[in-house]
Design a protein around this motif. Structure first.
Motif, PDB file in Angstrom:
ATOM      1  N   GLY A  52      51.251  14.639  35.588  1.00  0.00           N
ATOM      2  CA  GLY A  52      49.648  14.589  35.208  1.00  0.00           C
ATOM      3  C   GLY A  52      49.564  14.333  33.822  1.00  0.00           C
ATOM      4  O   GLY A  52      50.679  14.599  32.866  1.00  0.00           O
ATOM      5  N   THR A  53      48.377  14.315  33.250  1.00  0.00           N
ATOM      6  CA  THR A  53      48.062  14.149  31.794  1.00  0.00           C
ATOM      7  C   THR A  53      47.892  15.479  31.285  1.00  0.00           C
ATOM      8  O   THR A  53      48.085  15.479  30.000  1.00  0.00           O
ATOM      9  CB  THR A  53      46.805  13.441  31.777  1.00  0.00           C
ATOM     10  N   THR A  54      47.811  16.482  32.047  1.00  0.00           N
ATOM     11  CA  THR A  54      47.544  17.906  31.432  1.00  0.00           C
ATOM     12  C   THR A  54      48.382  18.874  32.367  1.00  0.00           C
ATOM     13  O   THR A  54      48.679  18.440  33.367  1.00  0.00           O
ATOM     14  CB  THR A  54      46.209  18.501  31.190  1.00  0.00           C
ATOM     15  N   VAL A  55      48.869  20.006  31.605  1.00  0.00           N
ATOM     16  CA  VAL A  55      49.390  21.011  32.369  1.00  0.00           C
ATOM     17  C   VAL A  55      48.741  21.521  33.709  1.00  0.00           C
ATOM     18  O   VAL A  55      49.121  21.756  34.733  1.00  0.00           O
ATOM     19  CB  VAL A  55      49.967  22.267  31.604  1.00  0.00           C
ATOM     20  N   GLY A  56      47.459  21.700  33.388  1.00  0.00           N
ATOM     21  CA  GLY A  56      46.511  22.103  34.436  1.00  0.00           C
ATOM     22  C   GLY A  56      46.244  21.199  35.542  1.00  0.00           C
ATOM     23  O   GLY A  56      46.461  21.585  36.814  1.00  0.00           O
ATOM     24  N   GLU A  57      46.264  19.742  35.291  1.00  0.00           N
ATOM     25  CA  GLU A  57      46.208  18.879  36.446  1.00  0.00           C
ATOM     26  C   GLU A  57      47.334  18.756  36.966  1.00  0.00           C
ATOM     27  O   GLU A  57      47.535  18.722  38.294  1.00  0.00           O
ATOM     28  CB  GLU A  57      45.991  17.588  35.523  1.00  0.00           C
ATOM     29  N   GLU A  58      48.586  18.909  36.605  1.00  0.00           N
ATOM     30  CA  GLU A  58      49.983  18.990  37.218  1.00  0.00           C
ATOM     31  C   GLU A  58      49.795  20.445  38.197  1.00  0.00           C
ATOM     32  O   GLU A  58      50.275  20.315  39.310  1.00  0.00           O
ATOM     33  CB  GLU A  58      51.131  19.277  36.282  1.00  0.00           C
ATOM     34  N   ALA A  59      49.354  21.557  37.604  1.00  0.00           N
ATOM     35  CA  ALA A  59      49.510  22.799  38.358  1.00  0.00           C
ATOM     36  C   ALA A  59      48.437  22.648  39.704  1.00  0.00           C
ATOM     37  O   ALA A  59      48.775  23.034  40.460  1.00  0.00           O
ATOM     38  CB  ALA A  59      48.940  23.840  37.496  1.00  0.00           C
ATOM     39  N   ARG A  60      47.260  22.222  39.550  1.00  0.00           N
ATOM     40  CA  ARG A  60      46.412  21.889  40.515  1.00  0.00           C
ATOM     41  C   ARG A  60      46.889  20.971  41.582  1.00  0.00           C
ATOM     42  O   ARG A  60      46.768  21.336  42.923  1.00  0.00           O
ATOM     43  CB  ARG A  60      44.866  21.145  39.987  1.00  0.00           C
ATOM     44  N   GLU A  61      47.496  19.597  41.125  1.00  0.00           N
ATOM     45  CA  GLU A  61      48.121  18.694  42.331  1.00  0.00           C
ATOM     46  C   GLU A  61      49.477  19.662  42.855  1.00  0.00           C
ATOM     47  O   GLU A  61      49.632  19.290  44.139  1.00  0.00           O
ATOM     48  CB  GLU A  61      48.464  17.593  41.439  1.00  0.00           C
ATOM     49  N   THR A  62      50.027  20.152  42.161  1.00  0.00           N
ATOM     50  CA  THR A  62      51.184  21.193  42.627  1.00  0.00           C
ATOM     51  C   THR A  62      50.668  22.083  43.883  1.00  0.00           C
ATOM     52  O   THR A  62      51.247  21.976  45.165  1.00  0.00           O
ATOM     53  CB  THR A  62      52.099  21.781  41.918  1.00  0.00           C
ATOM     54  N   ALA A  63      49.843  22.844  43.563  1.00  0.00           N
ATOM     55  CA  ALA A  63      49.182  23.828  44.633  1.00  0.00           C
ATOM     56  C   ALA A  63      48.479  23.114  45.679  1.00  0.00           C
ATOM     57  O   ALA A  63      48.628  23.739  46.844  1.00  0.00           O
ATOM     58  CB  ALA A  63      47.823  24.549  43.737  1.00  0.00           C
ATOM     59  N   GLN A  64      47.868  22.061  45.476  1.00  0.00           N
ATOM     60  CA  GLN A  64      47.158  21.196  46.540  1.00  0.00           C
ATOM     61  C   GLN A  64      48.123  20.832  47.426  1.00  0.00           C
ATOM     62  O   GLN A  64      48.092  20.736  48.699  1.00  0.00           O
ATOM     63  CB  GLN A  64      46.305  20.127  46.076  1.00  0.00           C
ATOM     64  N   THR A  65      49.104  20.342  46.889  1.00  0.00           N
ATOM     65  CA  THR A  65      50.372  19.474  47.832  1.00  0.00           C
ATOM     66  C   THR A  65      51.063  20.530  48.711  1.00  0.00           C
ATOM     67  O   THR A  65      51.292  20.651  49.823  1.00  0.00           O
ATOM     68  CB  THR A  65      51.312  18.996  46.966  1.00  0.00           C
ATOM     69  N   ILE A  66      51.240  22.129  47.905  1.00  0.00           N
ATOM     70  CA  ILE A  66      51.984  23.105  48.684  1.00  0.00           C
ATOM     71  C   ILE A  66      51.214  23.536  49.720  1.00  0.00           C
ATOM     72  O   ILE A  66      51.536  23.756  50.966  1.00  0.00           O
ATOM     73  CB  ILE A  66      52.474  24.210  47.764  1.00  0.00           C
TER      74      ILE A  66
END
Length: 83
Positions: A52-66
């Motif tokens: 992601g472009t930000t840590v927050g974006e990566e965290a959201r995408e990770t949580a959604q995928t899980i």
């Protein structure tokens, strides 16, 4: 020797590719295990890379995928790893 019986073929191949960049490692051919003459069934969604472009974006995408893996595929949370 060098057969991995624990992980899906996609994970074995991608992990071996990453490990190959380590110039100080012991040379070892790592490959998916063959059982009854066939390679384990491939799960195309078993390994996912997201930058992601930000840590927050990566965290959201990770949580959604899980959540999706758990809710739609029935994968237990204890069987999901994040690197």
């Amino acid at each position: 020797r060098g057969e991995n019986h624990r992980c899906a073929p996609a994970i074995v191949r991608r992990s071996a590719a990453v490990i190959s960049y380590n110039e100080e490692r012991f040379t070892k051919n790592i490959r998916p295990a063959i059982v009854d003459g066939k390679e384990r069934t491939e799960d195309n969604d078993a390994f996912r890379l997201f930058v992601g472009t930000t840590v927050g974006e990566e965290a959201r995408e990770t949580a959604q995928t899980i959540r999706r893996w758990h809710d739609e595929a029935g994968i237990a949370y204890r069987d999901i790893g994040v690197l």
